[in-house]
Scaffold this motif. Structure first.
Motif, mmCIF file in Angstrom:
data_model
loop_
_atom_site.group_PDB
_atom_site.id
_atom_site.type_symbol
_atom_site.label_atom_id
_atom_site.label_comp_id
_atom_site.label_asym_id
_atom_site.label_seq_id
_atom_site.Cartn_x
_atom_site.Cartn_y
_atom_site.Cartn_z
ATOM 1 N N GLN A 134 0.843 -1.117 0.052
ATOM 2 C CA GLN A 134 -0.059 -0.116 0.113
ATOM 3 C C GLN A 134 0.825 1.290 0.106
ATOM 4 O O GLN A 134 2.091 1.178 0.470
ATOM 5 C CB GLN A 134 -0.825 0.013 1.174
ATOM 6 C CG GLN A 134 -1.979 -0.917 1.057
ATOM 7 C CD GLN A 134 -3.042 -0.911 2.286
ATOM 8 O OE1 GLN A 134 -2.656 -0.474 3.392
ATOM 9 N NE2 GLN A 134 -4.358 -0.948 2.002
ATOM 10 N N ALA A 135 0.409 2.313 -0.591
ATOM 11 C CA ALA A 135 0.915 3.772 -0.394
ATOM 12 C C ALA A 135 1.460 3.984 1.025
ATOM 13 O O ALA A 135 0.797 3.691 1.991
ATOM 14 C CB ALA A 135 0.133 4.512 -0.949
ATOM 15 N N GLY A 136 2.675 4.429 1.166
ATOM 16 C CA GLY A 136 3.035 4.730 2.416
ATOM 17 C C GLY A 136 4.195 3.469 2.967
ATOM 18 O O GLY A 136 4.785 3.915 3.863
ATOM 19 N N GLY A 137 3.884 2.467 2.332
ATOM 20 C CA GLY A 137 4.609 1.309 2.821
ATOM 21 C C GLY A 137 6.193 1.163 2.325
ATOM 22 O O GLY A 137 6.510 2.095 1.610
ATOM 23 N N PHE A 138 6.749 -0.044 2.480
ATOM 24 C CA PHE A 138 7.945 -0.098 2.149
ATOM 25 C C PHE A 138 8.304 -1.644 1.531
ATOM 26 O O PHE A 138 7.580 -2.601 1.771
ATOM 27 C CB PHE A 138 8.986 0.266 3.509
ATOM 28 C CG PHE A 138 8.802 -0.811 4.414
ATOM 29 C CD1 PHE A 138 7.881 -0.698 5.648
ATOM 30 C CD2 PHE A 138 9.421 -2.052 4.580
ATOM 31 C CE1 PHE A 138 7.631 -1.438 6.371
ATOM 32 C CE2 PHE A 138 9.450 -2.808 5.629
ATOM 33 C CZ PHE A 138 8.547 -2.762 6.676
#
Length: 120
Positions: free
Chosen positions: A13-17
């Motif tokens: 998800q967006a913001g993840g790594f």
């Protein structure tokens, strides 16, 4: 037979790594610069990050401050730590290496690519 074997891609998800790895296998003399490129659908392949044998790095403006490239020379491996991922980071990520197979002979190699998908 020299191979670059990538791993670590996936869906996030967006913001993840995510952390990508690329190991150089086979008979080699030395590894010079290594780098990561990516190709989004319908776009040209672009440089994401590169690192020299001495550890100097450079990054695409779009990933500065979010991505970090590193290498473990003892393991013939380069890494790409990707933080704060954005949907526009989606694409196939390719490892690239300039290396000497003998003292006098150098070639450029590509990995097979690993898919990174960032959902919004």
């Amino acid at each position: 037979q020299v191979q670059l074997v990538e791993s670590g891609g996936g869906l996030v998800q967006a913001g993840g790594f995510l952390r990508l790895s690329c190991e150089v296998s086979g008979s080699i003399f030395s590894i010079n610069a290594m780098g990561w490129y990516r190709q989004a659908p319908g776009k040209q392949r672009e440089l994401v990050a590169a690192i020299t044998s001495g550890g100097s790095t450079n990054y695409a403006d779009s990933v500065k401050g979010r991505f970090s490239i590193s290498r473990d020379n003892a393991k013939n491996t380069v890494y790409l730590q990707m933080n704060s991922l954005k949907p526009e980071d989606t694409g196939v990520y390719y490892c690239n290496a300039d290396l000497h197979v003998t003292r006098w002979t150098a070639y450029n190699y590509w990995g097979q690519g690993t898919q990174v998908t960032v959902s919004s």
